[in-house]
Scaffold this motif. Structure first.
Motif, short mmCIF file in Angstrom:
data_model
loop_
_atom_site.label_atom_id
_atom_site.label_comp_id
_atom_site.label_asym_id
_atom_site.label_seq_id
_atom_site.Cartn_x
_atom_site.Cartn_y
_atom_site.Cartn_z
N VAL A 251 0.83 -1.21 0.00
CA VAL A 251 0.00 0.00 0.00
C VAL A 251 0.86 1.26 0.00
N ALA A 252 2.09 1.13 0.47
CA ALA A 252 3.01 2.27 0.42
C ALA A 252 3.59 2.47 -0.98
N THR A 253 3.66 1.39 -1.75
CA THR A 253 4.28 1.42 -3.08
C THR A 253 3.28 1.63 -4.19
N HIS A 254 2.14 0.93 -4.09
CA HIS A 254 1.16 0.86 -5.17
C HIS A 254 0.07 1.92 -4.95
N SER A 281 -7.03 -0.33 8.76
CA SER A 281 -5.85 0.30 9.39
C SER A 281 -4.56 -0.08 8.68
N LYS A 282 -4.60 -1.16 7.92
CA LYS A 282 -3.42 -1.58 7.15
C LYS A 282 -3.29 -0.82 5.83
N GLY A 283 -4.28 0.00 5.53
CA GLY A 283 -4.20 0.81 4.32
C GLY A 283 -5.04 0.31 3.17
N PHE A 284 -5.79 -0.78 3.36
CA PHE A 284 -6.67 -1.24 2.28
C PHE A 284 -7.73 -0.18 2.00
N TYR A 285 -8.09 -0.04 0.73
CA TYR A 285 -9.11 0.92 0.33
C TYR A 285 -10.49 0.45 0.77
N GLU A 286 -10.75 -0.85 0.63
CA GLU A 286 -12.02 -1.38 1.06
C GLU A 286 -11.90 -2.86 1.37
#
Length: 479
Positions: A251-254, A281-286
Motif C-alpha cells: 500500500v506504500a508502493t502501489h 488500518s493496514k491501508g486497504f481501500y475497502e
C-alpha cells in the motif's frame, strides 16, 4: 378496472416513512398516505405470489375517493402496478451468440498454491487437475483471442488469477506488458486486476503493479488469530505475518489503483467490525466479506451464523451512513456494491457475466464458464485456439436466464440478484441452473438494509451516491 398486480415489490421503512422498491424497474417510491393505504390493502387482502400481490381493483376502489384512482393510475404509469399477466421486460436471452463480445478474461496463471486454506474451493489451487503453469505461448494466444473476440469493445479486462498467480511471475509480467502492447495495436484500453494471497510479493513486483495500474485484491481474514485459523502455509505455519508485512509495503508502493481485501467468512468468524477496522488500518481501500462456499458443517454458515452475519452487516451499515453523511468513505464494499446497483437501476437477466462477456482461461488454454469452474469439463466453453463454442454458450445462457428460474419470477430482487452465483447453486442446490434458495430470505433482508441506507444517504448527502457510482447524476426517490 380489472385485477391488478402490485408486482415484485419490497416494502420497507426508513425513519417514520414507508417506501416501496419495485424490483422490475428499480423505482423507489416514498409512499404518501393514499399509496400507503393501497399497499397495506394489497398485502392484507390481495392474493400473494412471492413478492407480488393480485388485487381486485373494483373491490379496492369501492367507496374510495378519486385520489385513490389517480394513485393507481400513477403506479401503473411507473409500471409498479400492472394488469394481470403484463410486466416490465427482463433482457432476453440472446438468440444468437456469434457476435457477443468477450470483455473480461480470467488468466489462470497456475493451478497451484503455496497456502492450504481450509475452505479452498479449488482444492489447494489445483482445481482437481495436475499442477499446471501457463506458458508465454499460451498467454500470447489468450491475449490475441481477447483482442479478436472483443470485437468493437474499446476496453477489455484481464484478471490475473491462480492458484497463486505470483508462482508464475515471469508469465504474469509478460501478460501485462504484451497486453498493453496489443491493446495499443488494436486500439483498446486494457484494464488489469489481480487476486493474490499476498505471501510472495517482492518490491519489484509491487512496483510493477503500480506502474501498470493493476487493481489488486489481497485475501486476508482479519486479525492474526482469524487469518491463521483458516489460511496456513503449505507447511502448516500461519501466513498472517508474511502477508501483513507485504501488505504494508504494497500500500506504500502501489498508489495508482485501489488495493482491497476479501475476507472469507466461515463458521466461528471474527466480529466483522474488528476485521474491518483492522484491515482498513493496514491501508486497504475497502474490505469485502464473502460467506464461505462450503458444505462442510465445520466451516459452512448455518442459519444462526447467517443471522449473526446479517446483524453485524446492519451495524456496519449504520457506521457507513455516519461516514457518508460526513462525505467520508468507509470501505465496506458489500454495501457499496448494493448502493451502486440501486443508484444505477440495475436490470440483470443473469446472476453475473459468466459466459456472457466473461470467461476463464485455464493454463493450457481451455475456456471455462468462470474462474470457479476452471478445469471442470462440464463447463468448458471452448478454447483460445478454436474459439468460444457458440452453440454451448447459447444453450448455457438460455438455461441460466432468470426467467428460467420459476421462484425468481415474482421476486423483488429479480433484477439485482437474478438467482445468484451458479457455482453456489451447484454446491448447495445440486444444480447450477437453480437459484440460490439457501440465501433468498437472507438476501431480502440484506437488500432491505441497503435500501434503508440508500434513502438515508440520498436525503442527507446525495452527491456521495454519485461519487461511489461514478454516474455523474443524481437518482432521486420519487414522491
Amino acid at each position: 378496472m380489472e385485477t391488478l398486480v402490485l408486482s415484485n415489490i419490497l416494502h420497507f421503512e426508513s425513519g417514520e416513512d414507508e417506501y416501496l422498491f419495485h424490483g422490475l424497474t428499480g423505482n423507489i417510491l416514498k409512499l404518501d398516505d393514499v399509496a400507503k393505504e393501497f399497499v397495506h390493502f394489497a398485502k392484507e387482502l390481495g392474493d400473494r405470489t412471492g413478492d407480488s400481490f393480485h388485487v381486485d381493483a373494483s373491490r379496492y376502489l369501492d367507496g374510495r375517493a378519486a385520489d385513490h384512482r389517480d394513485m393507481l393510475e400513477e403506479l401503473m404509469q411507473l409500471e409498479i402496478v400492472n394488469p394481470a399477466g403484463r410486466f416490465s421486460a427482463t433482457p432476453l436471452a440472446p438468440k444468437q451468440t456469434e457476435k457477443l463480445p468477450v470483455k473480461t478474461l480470467v488468466f489462470h496463471l497456475v493451478n497451484e498454491c503455496n497456502l492450504r486454506c481450509t475452505y479452498c474451493y479449488a482444492g489447494d489451487g489445483e482445481y482437481g487437475a495436475p499442477k499446471k503453469y501457463m506458458t508465454m505461448e499460451t498467454a500470447d494466444r489468450a491475449i490475441e483471442f481477447l483482442m479478436e473476440n472483443s470485437f468493437q469493445e474499446e476496453s477489455v479486462t484481464i484478471v490475473l488469477f491462480g492458484g497463486e498467480p505470483f508462482l508464475n511471475w515471469k508469465v504474469l509480467k509478460h501478460i501485462v506488458e504484451r497486453a498493453v502492447e496489443q491493446g495499443e495495436k488494436w486500439g483498446k484500453k486494457v484494464h488489469f486486476s489481480l487476486t493474490t494471497n499476498g505471501t510472495l510479493m517482492t518490491t519489484e513486483q509491487m512496483q510493477f503493479l503500480h506502474k501498470y495500474q493493476i487493481g489488486t485484491s489481497v485475501s486476508m481474514d482479519g486479525t492474526r488469530v482469524a487469518h491463521d485459523k483458516n489460511r496456513p502455509m503449505a507447511g502448516g505455519q500461519g501466513s498472517y505475518e508474511r502477508v501483513s508485512k507485504n501488505v504494508a509495503q504494497l500500500v506504500a508502493t502501489h498508489k495508482s489503483a485501489p488495493v482491497g481485501t476479501r475476507v472469507t467468512v466461515a463458521k466461528g468468524f471474527e466480529k466483522l467490525e474488528t476485521s474491518l477496522a483492522h484491515l482498513l488500518s493496514k491501508g486497504f481501500y475497502e474490505v469485502g466479506f464473502a460467506p464461505v462456499t462450503e458444505t462442510d458443517q465445520d466451516l459452512a454458515l448455518g442459519i444462526e451464523d447467517l443471522n449473526e452475519l446479517l446483524r453485524q452487516f446492519r451495524e456496519l451499515s449504520d457506521r457507513y451512513v455516519e461516514h457518508a453523511l460526513r462525505n467520508e468513505y468507509l470501505g465496506f464494499s458489500n454495501l457499496t456494491n448494493v448502493l451502486k446497483e440501486l443508484h444505477m437501476g440495475t436490470n440483470k437477466a443473469y446472476g453475473c457475466g459468466a459466459g456472457l462477456g466473461f470467461f476463464a482461461v485455464s493454463p493450457d488454454g481451455g475456456l471455462f464458464l468462470c474462474h470457479r469452474f476452471n478445469e471442470n469439463e462440464q463447463f468448458r466453453m471452448g478454447d483460445i485456439y478454436s474459439g468460444v463454442d457458440r452453440n454451448k454458450q447459447r444453450q448455457m445462457l438460455d438455461e441460466l436466464h432468470v426467467d428460467r428460474k420459476e421462484s425468481c419470477a415474482t421476486c423483488s430482487l429479480k433484477h439485482i440478484c437474478s438467482g445468484g452465483c451458479y457455482y453456489e447453486a451447484m454446491e448447495r442446490q445440486g444444480d447450477y441452473r437453480r437459484p440460490n434458495a439457501h440465501y433468498c430470505d437472507w438476501m431480502h433482508q440484506w437488500i432491505t438494509i441497503g435500501l434503508q441506507v440508500y434513502v438515508r444517504i440520498l436525503e442527507g448527502n446525495p452527491a456521495f451516491l454519485d461519487t461511489i457510482s461514478g454516474t455523474g447524476k443524481e437518482r432521486c426517490v420519487s414522491n
